[in-house]
Design an enzyme around this catalytic site. Structure first.
Site, PDB file in Angstrom:
ATOM      1  N   GLU A  86       0.876  -1.162   0.000  1.00 49.17           N
ATOM      2  CA  GLU A  86       0.000   0.000   0.000  1.00 49.17           C
ATOM      3  C   GLU A  86       0.920   1.220   0.000  1.00 49.17           C
ATOM      4  O   GLU A  86       1.808   1.321   0.846  1.00 49.17           O
ATOM      5  CB  GLU A  86      -0.861  -0.022   1.265  1.00 49.17           C
ATOM      6  CG  GLU A  86      -1.988   0.973   1.194  1.00 49.17           C
ATOM      7  CD  GLU A  86      -2.774   1.074   2.500  1.00 49.17           C
ATOM      8  OE1 GLU A  86      -2.669   0.172   3.355  1.00 49.17           O
ATOM      9  OE2 GLU A  86      -3.481   2.075   2.644  1.00 49.17           O
ATOM     10  N   ARG A 141       4.679 -12.910   9.736  1.00 46.61           N
ATOM     11  CA  ARG A 141       5.424 -11.699   9.406  1.00 46.61           C
ATOM     12  C   ARG A 141       6.728 -11.654  10.190  1.00 46.61           C
ATOM     13  O   ARG A 141       6.900 -12.340  11.193  1.00 46.61           O
ATOM     14  CB  ARG A 141       4.582 -10.454   9.655  1.00 46.61           C
ATOM     15  CG  ARG A 141       4.164 -10.245  11.089  1.00 46.61           C
ATOM     16  CD  ARG A 141       3.027  -9.230  11.188  1.00 46.61           C
ATOM     17  NE  ARG A 141       3.391  -7.906  10.710  1.00 46.61           N
ATOM     18  CZ  ARG A 141       2.757  -7.268   9.713  1.00 46.61           C
ATOM     19  NH1 ARG A 141       1.760  -7.838   9.089  1.00 46.61           N
ATOM     20  NH2 ARG A 141       3.123  -6.073   9.361  1.00 46.61           N
ATOM     21  N   LYS A 188       4.240   0.752   9.825  1.00 47.70           N
ATOM     22  CA  LYS A 188       4.388   1.997   9.067  1.00 47.70           C
ATOM     23  C   LYS A 188       3.786   3.177   9.828  1.00 47.70           C
ATOM     24  O   LYS A 188       4.282   4.286   9.729  1.00 47.70           O
ATOM     25  CB  LYS A 188       3.697   1.856   7.704  1.00 47.70           C
ATOM     26  CG  LYS A 188       4.567   1.127   6.689  1.00 47.70           C
ATOM     27  CD  LYS A 188       3.957   1.205   5.310  1.00 47.70           C
ATOM     28  CE  LYS A 188       2.871   0.185   5.146  1.00 47.70           C
ATOM     29  NZ  LYS A 188       2.421   0.009   3.771  1.00 47.70           N
TER      30      LYS A 188
END
Ligand code: ATP
Ligand code: MG
Length: 554
Positions: free
Chosen positions: A30, A256, A266
């Site tokens: 994204e 992850r 982020k």
């Protein structure tokens, strides 16, 4: 070739059974931030699999939320993926390119009675969703006719309704044990300009709806994502099963990457940048690819790291030291050696001729003889590391002290014959005697000394600033709320009075070298200029933290 893992096992099976002849993966960032080392794991996995199986990996921007996205991120992500060593050829896509198709898909669902326009607020929808133990409540708008839904959805698109007043929801099952299937939202109204589609749209599809459709449009065979999407898989499959698509990509989840002493989200990284707690997305203390790169980390080391951590189904923390070790292994092979003195102490060789400068031969990299040698100037006045001298040496300290003899790397044996002090009693200069017959480091009589010191020529060396970096966080795994309080106040120490050998003026910014005995350093790509050199410490030579921690435990 990468070691096998459960994802590669699935792909092997799919090829063996004839389900797929070719493999197509995608990396779907994204564009709302810079890539970090966690994304690198996903990049290496998706592009690595495509490469290994002779397939392709698409780079697809998941740009379905215009309010947080920006072209700055779109550009940086492409550069960073290339820097990591991967290439998407002509397979660059944007979810926004499919907005029309995704919209048509939604209209088709409405026509078939599988989606409806709901006027409940976000809060009301959340409340009526139920819990793990209680089923949800059906929306009072669930029974709207197909005609009314088509009309309302059309008017949503036309901009007739304010943000948040209506959404399009899938009609699945409010009693499903999987919360994601309790009539999830497919579209929301958001009157925001999009960095690619401008003001063409004021309704935007949700990630969970746009993603499977984008995968299907692109013919993705294996849609690899992180574990938190495991519970979303039934919705992914529902979306594809309800649609017209002939392609049914398979979603596979993996754990992850979490790194100790490191922030990865982020949102938090953006917060540090916006609050100016770091110098920018490329601050060398950040785990962003920009930060790691500016620090001197190599793409080879990151790829090796991603290979060593492997791919599993279990969430865990990976130690920062593993990344540092990959970096040391890589740099040890490739980094050229230089001499730099970080905290200089002046040394005068009493018996060395004044004004004479010798050019001594120094080895560029003992691990790689093909890199040859270079000249290092030597003269009567030198600098050594202040820490390499003790007036009163503690036990096991074999370096310089009054009456003690040491070797200067590539140079001569010198013996300390006196220390000059300032008015407060600090040693500011050493007087030494040089064994003029020991050039190259070997005395004529073969006597041994216990230490070899690095040094630079006082006159010919260059001034430099050296920035020492340490862990960003003091805490192993910070909690969400307090991450700003966990920042290591000593994560940056700037040494302004360093001296480096003249050859370092030629080191290209961004190239990492070794300062002998000190660690690996790279010329800072932003601040280093001719005449004002700045170096970043990439990593120490050994794992000093492990040593300190072991000492603390004893
Ligand atoms: P963050 O949680 O840091 O904001 P994100 O998952 O929202 O990251 P995306 O841009 O959606 O960021 O991520 C792109 C891809 O990278 C996704 O497929 C995601 O699963 C993967 N990814 C993100 N963070 C990690 C991580 N720590 N480890 C492995 N893969 C990751
Ligand atoms: Mg995401």
């Amino acid at each position: 070739m990468a070691a096998s893992d459960f994802i590669r096992d699935i792909i092997d099976e799919d090829i063996k059974s004839g389900k797929h002849k070719a493999v197509t993966t995608r990396f779907p960032p994204e564009p709302n931030g810079y890539l970090h080392i966690g994304h690198a794991k996903s990049v290496c996995l998706n592009f690595g699999i495509a490469r290994q199986y002779g397939g392709v990996c698409h780079l697809r921007f998941d740009d379905t939320n215009p309010s947080r996205e920006d072209v700055e991120y779109v550009d940086s992500i492409q550069e960073d993926v290339r820097w990591l060593g991967f290439d998407w050829a002509d397979k660059l896509f944007y979810a926004s390119d499919y907005f029309e198709k995704i919209h048509d898909y939604a209209v088709e669902l409405i026509r078939r009675g599988k989606a409806y326009v709901c006027d409940l607020s976000t809060e009301e929808i959340r409340k009526s969703r139920g819990s793990f133990t209680e089923p949800g409540k059906e929306s009072p708008y669930r029974g709207r006719s197909v005609e009314e839904n088509l009309d309302l959805f059309k008017r949503m698109r036309a901009g007739e309704f304010p943000d948040g007043s209506r959404v399009l929801r899938a009609k699945i099952d409010m009693a499903s044990p999987n919360m994601n299937l309790r009539d999830p939202v497919l579209y929301r109204i958001k009157k925001a300009s999009h960095h690619r589609t401008g003001d063409k749209w004021c309704i935007y599809p949700m990630y969970d709806f746009a993603h499977p459709i984008s995968d299907a449009i692109e013919g993705i065979t294996h849609s690899i994502c992180t574990l938190e999407f495991e519970d979303h898989r039934p919705l992914y499959d529902w979306t594809l099963a309800e649609g017209p698509s002939p392609c049914r990509p398979r979603q596979i989840e993996f754990a992850r990457l979490n790194l100790t002493y490191t922030l990865m989200s982020k949102r938090k990284l953006l917060d540090l940048v916006e609050q100016k707690l770091v110098s920018g997305w490329d601050d060398p203390r950040l785990p962003t690819l920009r930060g790691l790169r500016r620090r001197g980390c190599t793409p080879e080391a990151i790829r090796e790291f991603c290979g060593r951590i492997g791919v599993t189904k279990f969430n865990s923390f990976t130690e920062l030291e593993l990344l540092e070790n990959c970096l040391r292994d890589d740099l040890n092979k490739r980094a050229l050696r230089y001499m730099a003195v970080l905290k200089p102490l002046k040394v005068v060789l009493d018996n060395y001729p004044e004004g004479k400068v010798e050019e001594l031969d120094a080895i560029n990299n003992p691990e790689d003889p093909s890199t040859g040698t270079r000249k290092v100037p030597f003269s009567r006045t030198l600098y050594i590391e202040a820490d390499d001298f003790r007036e009163v040496p503690p036990p096991k300290f074999h370096r310089l002290s009054p009456g003690r003899e040491v070797r200067l790397r590539y140079g001569y044996l010198i013996k300390c014959v006196g220390a000059v002090k300032d008015s407060s009693g600090n040693v500011v200069e050493l007087r030494c005697a040089c064994d003029l017959g020991s050039r190259g480091g070997s005395p004529a009589d073969g006597r041994k000394v216990k230490a070899t010191l690095h040094w630079v020529c006082a006159e010919r060396s260059l001034p430099a600033e050296v920035r020492l970096y340490d862990r960003l966080l003091l805490t192993l795994q910070p909690q969400d709320e307090d991450f700003r309080k966990c920042l290591n106040p000593k994560s940056l120490e700037a040494l302004k009075d360093c001296r480096v050998e003249p050859a370092l003026a030629q080191l290209k910014p961004g190239t990492t070298c070794q300062f002998e005995r000190q660690g690996y350093f790279c010329a800072d790509s932003v601040d280093s200029k001719p005449g004002a050199l700045v170096f970043n410490r990439t990593v120490t030579l050994r794992d000093t933290w492990a040593k300190l921690e072991a000492q603390a435990k004893r």
